[in-house]
Enzyme design. Sequence first.
Site, PDB file in Angstrom:
ATOM      1  N   LYS A  91       0.779  -1.485  -0.303  1.00 30.79           N
ATOM      2  CA  LYS A  91      -0.203   0.016  -0.196  1.00 30.79           C
ATOM      3  C   LYS A  91       1.228   0.926   0.040  1.00 30.79           C
ATOM      4  O   LYS A  91       0.737   2.130  -0.540  1.00 30.79           O
ATOM      5  CB  LYS A  91      -0.670   0.081   1.055  1.00 30.79           C
ATOM      6  CG  LYS A  91      -2.402  -0.824   0.728  1.00 30.79           C
ATOM      7  CD  LYS A  91      -3.516  -0.737   1.822  1.00 30.79           C
ATOM      8  CE  LYS A  91      -4.527  -1.676   1.294  1.00 30.79           C
ATOM      9  NZ  LYS A  91      -3.954  -3.158   1.734  1.00 30.79           N
ATOM     10  N   GLU A 113      -9.725   6.970   3.345  1.00 31.04           N
ATOM     11  CA  GLU A 113     -11.239   6.161   4.370  1.00 31.04           C
ATOM     12  C   GLU A 113     -10.009   5.229   4.561  1.00 31.04           C
ATOM     13  O   GLU A 113      -9.240   4.922   3.728  1.00 31.04           O
ATOM     14  CB  GLU A 113     -12.527   6.115   3.964  1.00 31.04           C
ATOM     15  CG  GLU A 113     -12.406   5.226   2.583  1.00 31.04           C
ATOM     16  CD  GLU A 113     -12.205   5.499   1.558  1.00 31.04           C
ATOM     17  OE1 GLU A 113     -12.443   7.112   0.796  1.00 31.04           O
ATOM     18  OE2 GLU A 113     -12.262   5.036   0.046  1.00 31.04           O
ATOM     19  N   SER A 379       1.632  -9.710  -1.713  1.00 31.01           N
ATOM     20  CA  SER A 379       1.426  -8.404  -0.787  1.00 31.01           C
ATOM     21  C   SER A 379       1.860  -7.753   0.277  1.00 31.01           C
ATOM     22  O   SER A 379       2.148  -6.410   0.558  1.00 31.01           O
ATOM     23  CB  SER A 379      -0.073  -8.150  -1.158  1.00 31.01           C
ATOM     24  OG  SER A 379      -0.687  -9.185  -0.504  1.00 31.01           O
TER      25      SER A 379
END
Length: 394
Positions: A91, A113, A379
């Site tokens: 991320k 968010e 990931s």
Amino acid sequence: MKSKFQADKNGYYGQFGGAFIPELLYPNVKELEDNYLKIIESESFQKEYKGLLKDYVGRPTPLYLAPRLSEKYGAHIYLKREDLNHTGAHKVNNTIGQILIAKQLGKKRIIAETGAGQHGVATATVCALMNLECVVFMGEIDIKRQAPNVARMKMLGAKVIPATSGSKTLKDATNEAIRDWIGNPDDTYYLIGSVVGPHPYPDMVARLQAVISEEMKWQLKEHTGKENPDTVIACVGGGSNAAGAFYHFLDDSTIELIAVEAAGLGVYSGESAATSQLGDVGVLHGSKTILMQDEYGQVIEPYSISAGLDYPGIGPLHAFLNESNRAKFMNATDQEALDAAYELTKLEGIIPALESAHALAVLSKIDFKKDQVVVVNLSGRGDKDLETYIKHLK
Ligand SMILES: *Cc1c(COP(=O)(O)O)cnc(C)c1O
């Protein structure tokens, strides 16, 4: 020639994408749309972005040939180690890029968010780094469920605002963030965490995550002499790690792309997040895509043991990859993901994130050819999931 897997100038991949937003948001979205490509392609952005990815995030992440996993499944299985990034997942590749874009646009305040809190943490991290105000909207229920990530965000200096309407989860937090953005168009930047949202977000986030497959190519060349794998496997929540892992391979149809969704307790159990199986066309989070909805178009709450895959839609690129059969969509249940996580831990000494474990779980469902070169995008790391793993310890 332009690839059909790139967003067109209105942000469409086939019939999916676009920008379905309230009129009050047009100026904000237009400002971003007019500037994001110029900024991303500028030399100064590339220098700062690549510099931070190297020295702050720790890129390039290794491409690791997993020997015991390879032996077990009878193929050459490589792991792209996004779990080794700073903050423990892919991320941050995106939040680093978008924070630099926000700065270029002269923004002083960042909103986001978050559902599970992973994107909130990645956003709060780069805001601390850049000394920018950070406000994260999070469903009241998620705040209770994800206390460690809430604590991290607070320590990083972010203000966490509970969304108390509706089901008090991610979609309610999204509504709050959009409301805030409408109210603060000049100084505020809305930092979205996956390849979702109105154009240009899906394209922008895909470009920022594309570093994953850019590295894979030269790393595969070093390992195998060829820069292309036979197969790439990645999990899909909104689809950003998969978009990054697929990006530089999209136009070569000889490379098999496998997207793995969370089937929860079973695709048809009523407790699932397998959007490509259960969803149909609609508008979610400002873009036309496929999503899980009832007969009235109300979003159905998804379920997965992994918070990062617990999303009722997929990004428009993935909706198109699914419709055009460019990617094969598979899924894994909670139990299959747990088994795959334990297996990777025992065979390779790597504890994967539960999300990544879904990608690993399909290895046992595929018939590999003997010398097939397979890359699984790992990931994230599993530290955040230890409590869940320990509950299921065998
Ligand atoms: C958030 C998250 C995901 C899912 O998000 P995508 O946008 O689909 O990549 C997958 N893995 C990890 C480790 C995550 O934190």
